[in-house]
Motif scaffolding. Structure first.
Motif, short mmCIF file in Angstrom:
data_model
loop_
_atom_site.label_atom_id
_atom_site.label_comp_id
_atom_site.label_asym_id
_atom_site.label_seq_id
_atom_site.Cartn_x
_atom_site.Cartn_y
_atom_site.Cartn_z
N HIS A 1 82.93 47.44 36.42
CA HIS A 1 83.44 46.29 35.69
C HIS A 1 84.91 45.98 35.96
N ASP B 1 83.65 47.66 42.86
CA ASP B 1 82.56 47.73 41.87
C ASP B 1 81.20 47.93 42.52
N ARG C 1 85.46 42.19 36.77
CA ARG C 1 85.32 41.35 35.57
C ARG C 1 86.49 41.55 34.62
N ASN C 2 86.89 42.79 34.39
CA ASN C 2 87.92 43.07 33.39
C ASN C 2 89.29 42.53 33.82
N HIS D 1 76.76 51.40 28.81
CA HIS D 1 76.62 51.05 30.24
C HIS D 1 75.68 52.08 30.88
#
Ligand SMILES: [Cu+2]
Length: 495
Positions: free
Chosen positions: A166, A482, A169-170, A110
């Protein structure tokens, strides 16, 4: 296009109330191991949904432990390498900094942050990367479940991923589970228990026509970056039903959604008693007909189904009666699940005492003037980001240095057009005022996540005990967190 991927073919809405309410399995051991892995999960009828899970289910297993009892949870990262590093936060716990699920910084997998200005070349320690779980790796989190050297307050907490950039998303893919801490005071009250103590995780998701999760996260930019799912799930099922006896139940309700608030109501218009918040039992129960929870917040309600013998009662979310309807604070409208109440009349030895758990002394004696101010704005020329005191997240920087053993009062001001839900790690917080006015009874207690409307200013007090080190303060609307709305404070030794 609406966030949530409405340009993609969508799963057809299943008939409501067909599926029984899933109850996640409960883990109560002192040493637990939970693999983080892909699994095919039955969310909607028909094809299963491929998700990222804690232990193969969504929600993950519910962890239930007595306060003051050390608990070690080893998480094993078995997701594909493309998931990158992970980190697990126990939301509501008084965790040590190294077990708090730090977001971490940039890594080879990342290498860039689109929204946060993170200096390159930070050491693993200053970026928090030494605390991440790499693909194929594992990490043991040690939770003492104590506060100020004593067992912490019983509370309905939850655990979820917290990785830099993230988190949304996670969690969307499935990395969330519930966690209940019990203590003597709570257990000794004559409240409903056993199968009449139900933990409910509410989370919305969108699916394509193959029942697979959509990916609604590309192209979202503040201030229009709140993801709403098309289907609201309770314990991972769409509009489930649950059979209950005609007695009192304790409902622990968590909003694990990205952005969406729910204004909880019963379809028969009945009152309920709110007995708890994010931080466990309140000083007194509050009789209400609705309770609003934004992302990250929890409420505990006692509902008496004896008044609805033989009936079907929906837990639903509907418009607020009073209170502001600002952007980000407009609740979902619709049913969440159905209770099928047995027709037999049953005695009920439970009751809700008038006195639950008194406020701690430090909350009532907290400084009335803030020592620290946090201002939420949105800005940027070519690319907009959320900002906390004019800056985005940098894991190496702390913007406040409270001293161990002290109580501080903080001011949080929202200077954007969208409501936010600010969450501060490490400790419980007492809401002193909103725009200078004392809070309503259901907020006159300890919490860890606070709704702040546009142009609102709240004062909260927190007590810093037990742990030195860095902890995050952030918006719990997951895309906001985020996209820059996160900062840090560092608890320091007295000089
Ligand atoms: Cu926010």
């Amino acid at each position: 296009m609406l966030p949530g991927g409405s340009s993609q073919a969508r799963a057809a809405a299943p008939a409501p109330f067909r599926t029984p309410l899933p109850i996640p399995r409960v883990l109560d051991g002192a040493k637990l191991t939970i693999p983080i892995r892909e699994a095919e999960v039955q969310v909607l009828p028909g094809a299963r949904t491929r998700m990222w899970t804690y232990g193969g289910t969504f929600p993950g297993p519910t962890i239930r432990r007595p306060a003051g009892h050390r608990t070690e949870v080893t998480f094993r990262h078995e997701l594909p390498r493309s998931a990158g590093e992970l980190t697990v936060h126990l939301h509501g716990g008084h965790n040590r900094t190294q077990f708090d699920g730090q977001p971490g910084g940039l890594t080879p997998s990342h290498p860039r942050s689109f929204y946060c200005r993170i200096p390159s070349g930070l050491s693993p320690r200053s970026s928090g990367n030494d605390q991440l779980i790499g693909p194929g790796g594992r990490r043991t989190y040690v939770y003492d479940l104590t506060e100020d050297g004593r067992p912490e307050r019983a509370a309905f907490q939850w655990y979820h991923d917290h990785r830099l950039d993230h988190t949304s998303r996670n969690i969307w893919r499935g990395l969330a589970g519930m966690w209940i801490v019990d203590d003597r005071l709570d257990v000794d009250l004559p409240l409903p228990s056993g199968d009449r103590d139900l933990a409910l995780m509410i989370a919305d998701r969108s699916f394509d026509r193959h029942n697979q999760l959509t990916d609604p996260f590309t192209g979202l930019q503040p201030p229009a970056d709140g993801v709403n799912g098309h289907y609201v799930l309770v314990n991972g099922a769409y509009m489930p039903h649950h059979r209950v006896k005609a007695q009192r139940y304790r409902l622990r309700i968590l909003n694990a959604s990205q952005f969406r608030p729910y204004n909880l109501q019963l379809s028969n218009g009945a009152h309920f008693l709110q007995i708890g918040t994010d931080s466990g039992l309140m000083p007194h129960p509050v009789r209400r007909r609705e309770a609003m929870i934004g992302p990250g917040e929890r409420v505990e309600l006692v509902v008496d189904f004896a008044v609805a013998r033989g009936e079907r009662v929906e837990l639903r979310s509907g418009p607020r009666h009073g209170g502001r309807q600002s952007k980000g604070a407009v609740p979902y409208a619709g049913a969440l699940m159905q209770f099928r109440v047995d027709s037999r009349r049953l005695p009920d030895r439970t009751k809700v005492p008038h006195k639950l758990r008194p406020l701690p002394g430090w909350a009532e004696h907290a400084p009335k003037k803030p020592q620290r101010s946090w201002e939420i704005t949105v800005g940027g020329l070519f690319k907009t980001t959320w900002l906390l005191n004019g800056r985005t997240f940098n894991p190496a920087r702390a913007d406040a240095r409270p001293v161990l053993g002290t109580t501080e009062t903080w001011e949080i001001v929202n200077r954007t057009g969208v409501a936010h839900l600010m969450h501060m790690h490490l400790t419980d917080w007492y809401l002193i005022s909103r725009n200078g006015k004392p809070p309503p009874p259901w907020e006159d207690c300890l919490k860890d996540t606070f709704l702040i409307h546009p142009n609102e200013r709240i004062l909260v007090a927190g007590r810093f005990v037990d742990h030195l080190g860095k902890f995050v303060i952030h918006c719990h609307m997951l895309d906001h967190e985020d996209h820059g709305l996160m900062g840090q404070f560092q608890v320091v030794k007295p000089s």
